[in-house]
Design a protein around this motif. Structure first.
Motif, PDB file in Angstrom:
ATOM      1  N   GLY A  15      46.486  48.179  36.109  1.00 49.45           N
ATOM      2  CA  GLY A  15      46.628  49.057  34.929  1.00 49.45           C
ATOM      3  C   GLY A  15      47.560  48.746  33.963  1.00 49.45           C
ATOM      4  O   GLY A  15      47.460  48.941  32.959  1.00 49.45           O
ATOM      5  N   LYS A  52      40.696  43.623  35.807  1.00 51.67           N
ATOM      6  CA  LYS A  52      39.284  44.092  36.476  1.00 51.67           C
ATOM      7  C   LYS A  52      38.067  44.137  35.301  1.00 51.67           C
ATOM      8  O   LYS A  52      38.124  43.062  34.442  1.00 51.67           O
ATOM      9  N   GLU A  56      38.741  46.286  45.810  1.00 45.07           N
ATOM     10  CA  GLU A  56      37.504  46.648  45.141  1.00 45.07           C
ATOM     11  C   GLU A  56      36.112  46.054  45.599  1.00 45.07           C
ATOM     12  O   GLU A  56      35.043  46.511  45.700  1.00 45.07           O
TER      13      GLU A  56
END
Ligand code: PGA
Length: 248
Positions: free
Chosen positions: A233, A11, A98
């Motif tokens: 993550g 990301k 997203e």
């Protein structure tokens, strides 16, 4: 035997300096393995630095997180499929949650991005997934099938066989609440049947993504129909990513 795919979606994390440091630490621990494929999706600005730091490691694959649906022109701030290819990307995430839900990307745009990716030799990793209210109202299948059908609607014959699909329930992304292996398997089954109905003649890999970590990676990977993992993550630190890619 399928070769599982472990995809790291960084990301908007890790610029060139951090990407370089990450790769040095990760590759010092992770030796090439022929029983799995590891692919990184760094920010476009960090792709060159990450690749340089991994020079000589032909086992590592590279991708970008987004491309424009257009090939070139007056689209300030965008990156194109030919540019991504030229910068060393082999793959591109298309329709990540997203992109869809923060930036308002439409099904029509995902169709254009998949088509332009294939036209320039990039493999699209088409991401589909339902929001929590959609799941609660029993709309999961309808949502992921709509996103899949739309995403591949402009592909040339044969392209479907080279697609990669990722099932990422929106409610599981970055929340610490992963889908259970059974939940993932159920949706993967629906997606695989649809890929066949759409004309796929090979086993198109379907990745699972959403709160994957070192603790749940092996169980998710063992779920029926799960061909790999797309990880946010837990891919950001070399140690946790090494633990994930060592699973299974
Ligand atoms: P997460 O993100 O692993 O942080 O949940 C996954 C993704 O967005 O691809």
């Amino acid at each position: 035997m399928r070769t599982p795919i472990f995809a790291a979606n960084w990301k908007m994390n890790h610029g060139p300096s951090e990407a370089r440091a990450f790769m040095q630490r990760f590759l010092a621990e992770y030796a090439a393995r022929d029983d799995r494929t590891v692919v990184f999706f760094p920010p476009a600005l960090a792709l060159a630095a990450a690749r340089e730091a991994a020079a000589g490691r032909a086992d590592i694959q590279w991708g970008v997180q987004n491309i424009a649906a257009e090939e070139k022109g007056a689209f300030t701030g965008e990156n194109s499929a030919p540019m991504a290819r030229d910068a060393g990307a082999a793959a591109v995430l298309v329709g990540h949650s997203e992109r869809r839900h923060v930036f308002g990307e439409t099904d029509e745009q995902t169709a254009g991005k998949c088509a332009v990716a294939f036209a320039h030799g990039l493999i699209p990793v088409l991401c589909v997934g339902e929001k929590l209210d959609e799941r609660e109202h029993g709309h999961t299948e309808a949502v992921v099938l709509r996103q899949l059908r739309a995403g591949v609607s402009r592909l040339a014959p044969g392209d479907l066989d080279r697609l990669v699909l990722a099932y990422e329930p929106v409610w599981a992304i970055g929340t610490g609440r992963n889908a259970t292996p059974d939940d993932a398997a159920a949706v993967h089954r629906v997606l695989r049947a649809e890929l066949q109905a759409l004309g796929a003649t090979v086993r198109v890999p379907i990745l699972y993504g959403g709160s994957v970590n070192a603790g749940n990676a092996a169980a998710l990977l063992a779920a029926e129909g799960v061909d790999g993992l797309l990880v946010g993550g837990a891919s950001l630190a070399p140690e946790s990513w090494h633990a994930v890619v060592s699973a299974g």
